[in-house]
Design a protein around this motif. Structure first.
Motif, PDB file in Angstrom:
ATOM      1  N   GLU A 213      17.348  37.734  23.116  1.00 51.76           N
ATOM      2  CA  GLU A 213      16.977  38.373  24.383  1.00 51.76           C
ATOM      3  C   GLU A 213      15.463  38.475  24.545  1.00 51.76           C
ATOM      4  O   GLU A 213      14.935  38.356  25.656  1.00 51.76           O
ATOM      5  CB  GLU A 213      17.617  39.762  24.459  1.00 51.76           C
ATOM      6  CG  GLU A 213      17.391  40.483  25.763  1.00 51.76           C
ATOM      7  CD  GLU A 213      18.089  41.827  25.797  1.00 51.76           C
ATOM      8  OE1 GLU A 213      17.550  42.752  26.451  1.00 51.76           O
ATOM      9  OE2 GLU A 213      19.157  41.970  25.164  1.00 51.76           O
TER      10      GLU A 213
ATOM     11  N   THR B 198      23.402  42.263  28.062  1.00 53.00           N
ATOM     12  CA  THR B 198      23.357  43.445  27.198  1.00 53.00           C
ATOM     13  C   THR B 198      23.344  44.736  28.005  1.00 53.00           C
ATOM     14  O   THR B 198      23.618  45.802  27.460  1.00 53.00           O
ATOM     15  CB  THR B 198      22.145  43.411  26.257  1.00 53.00           C
ATOM     16  OG1 THR B 198      20.938  43.415  27.033  1.00 53.00           O
ATOM     17  CG2 THR B 198      22.170  42.180  25.374  1.00 53.00           C
TER      18      THR B 198
ATOM     19  N   GLU C 183      29.105  40.956  26.228  1.00 53.04           N
ATOM     20  CA  GLU C 183      27.786  40.538  26.717  1.00 53.04           C
ATOM     21  C   GLU C 183      27.879  39.217  27.467  1.00 53.04           C
ATOM     22  O   GLU C 183      27.262  39.042  28.526  1.00 53.04           O
ATOM     23  CB  GLU C 183      26.810  40.412  25.550  1.00 53.04           C
ATOM     24  CG  GLU C 183      26.408  41.745  24.943  1.00 53.04           C
ATOM     25  CD  GLU C 183      25.482  41.574  23.758  1.00 53.04           C
ATOM     26  OE1 GLU C 183      25.238  40.413  23.346  1.00 53.04           O
ATOM     27  OE2 GLU C 183      25.006  42.595  23.237  1.00 53.04           O
TER      28      GLU C 183
ATOM     29  N   GLN D 207      26.885  38.617  31.313  1.00 49.32           N
ATOM     30  CA  GLN D 207      25.926  37.584  31.694  1.00 49.32           C
ATOM     31  C   GLN D 207      26.498  36.706  32.808  1.00 49.32           C
ATOM     32  O   GLN D 207      25.832  36.440  33.814  1.00 49.32           O
ATOM     33  CB  GLN D 207      25.550  36.699  30.506  1.00 49.32           C
ATOM     34  CG  GLN D 207      24.612  35.566  30.933  1.00 49.32           C
ATOM     35  CD  GLN D 207      24.175  34.661  29.802  1.00 49.32           C
ATOM     36  OE1 GLN D 207      24.876  34.517  28.807  1.00 49.32           O
ATOM     37  NE2 GLN D 207      23.026  34.044  29.953  1.00 49.32           N
TER      38      GLN D 207
END
Length: 340
Positions: free
Chosen positions: A81, A183, A274, A278
């Motif tokens: 990230e 996240t 996650e 996304q």
């Protein structure tokens, strides 16, 4: 000898000329502010902090599409990230997250990459997915980039004449990265007003997914912060490197596409959630361009056209509503409903 006063007619011309200058100055000032801030009209999209700090960043649908592409290419390369945040801050500074057809000397595209300096052809660097990919390729070669200040890591890739310029975009880039890597759940929204100029519908969504998530999976050295190409750590970030998932395979029924969500077994199911967020945020970011009217995931839904564009509960009490922790991330995957 005193000078004669201008005639009323001449005074009128002077007043009109002065007023015109004021208007032109205001327009020029507005244009400069829009260029520096990356504004291209009404924001349309918003990302908020998943915490209690109230931080938010507003941006346009055009910027949202480009930001989602940058994040998708990063995760396709199995980059952490932090790498996505560095890339986003760089693109905000260099182009305002716009795919520019101009720049200093031969600089072009989201990252203002120069064909004459080996970044690729003019056509390549104006392809957002390619531009992001080559940026990450260079970033992965920077020793311990996740441990460096963001502006230092970005500068070691960009070699800008303004090495401190990236720092001012860090907060916004971190917000965007958290949402667009999944996240931070249910934190990115857009108004969804259609601005489509190309093909739309399920086929267009599939093509866009391949464009952003299908650049060939993990590369040698991707996801690492050192020049050794080690796969045991992610740039010192303290989490295991994961193989790139590649483009999602969508099931379709009429106007609805369902993207199955699965995570790395080593991630204990959290990777699946996650991944789901996304993809859900990616769909919302592309909603105006692809005429997406509804996105459903983890017991929440986003619907185009709402004045506040919030993620709302679907009323589900299943594992999906619990964030998909059971059943490998989401009971039913991410559902995308297009206008046609």
């Amino acid at each position: 000898m005193p000078q004669p006063s201008p005639s009323p007619k001449r005074r009128g011309r002077l007043v009109r000329f002065g007023a015109a200058c004021v208007v032109l100055s205001a327009v020029a000032g507005y244009a400069v502010v829009q260029y520096v801030s990356g504004g291209t009209g009404d924001p349309g999209c918003r990302v908020v902090s998943g915490g209690a700090d109230g931080a938010a960043y507003e941006f346009t649908p055009e910027q949202a599409v480009n930001a989602a592409t940058i994040a998708a290419v990063g995760t396709d390369r199995a980059m952490p990230e932090r790498a996505v945040a560095i890339a986003l801050a760089t693109a905000i500074q260099e182009s305002g997250l716009r795919n520019l057809a101009h720049g200093d000397r031969d600089s072009l595209g989201l990252f203002q990459q120069r064909p004459s300096q080996g970044w690729g052809t003019a056509r390549q660097v104006r392809d957002p997915a390619y531009a992001a990919d080559i940026f990450y390729e260079h970033l992965a070669k920077v020793d311990d980039y996740t441990e460096l200040p963001l502006t230092v890591a970005a500068q070691r890739v960009q070699r800008s004449g303004y090495p401190e310029a990236y720092a001012k975009h860090e907060r916004d880039a971190v917000l965007l990265a958290a949402a667009l890597t999944g996240t931070s759940a249910a934190t990115l929204t857009c108004d969804g007003r259609s601005r489509a100029t190309a093909s739309t519908g399920p086929a267009a969504v599939r093509a866009a997914l391949t464009r952003d998530f299908g650049r060939g999976g993990a590369r040698e050295g991707a996801g690492t912060g050192s020049k050794t190409g080690s796969k045991t750590s992610v740039g010192g970030a303290g989490k295991a490197s994961q193989a790139a998932a590649g483009p999602p395979v969508a099931r379709s029924s009429g106007r609805t596409l369902t993207l199955p969500v699965s995570g790395d077994a080593a991630a204990g199911g959290r990777g699946a959630a996650e991944r789901g967020w996304q993809l859900a945020h990616w769909a919302v970011a592309n909603a105006s361009a692809l005429r997406i009217e509804r996105v459903v995931y983890a017991g929440r839904e986003w619907v185009s056209g709402h004045s506040d564009s919030r993620w709302r509960s679907t009323g589900s009490t299943s594992a999906e509503a619990a964030g998909g922790a059971a059943a490998g991330g989401a009971a039913d995957g991410v559902r995308i409903v297009t206008e046609q």
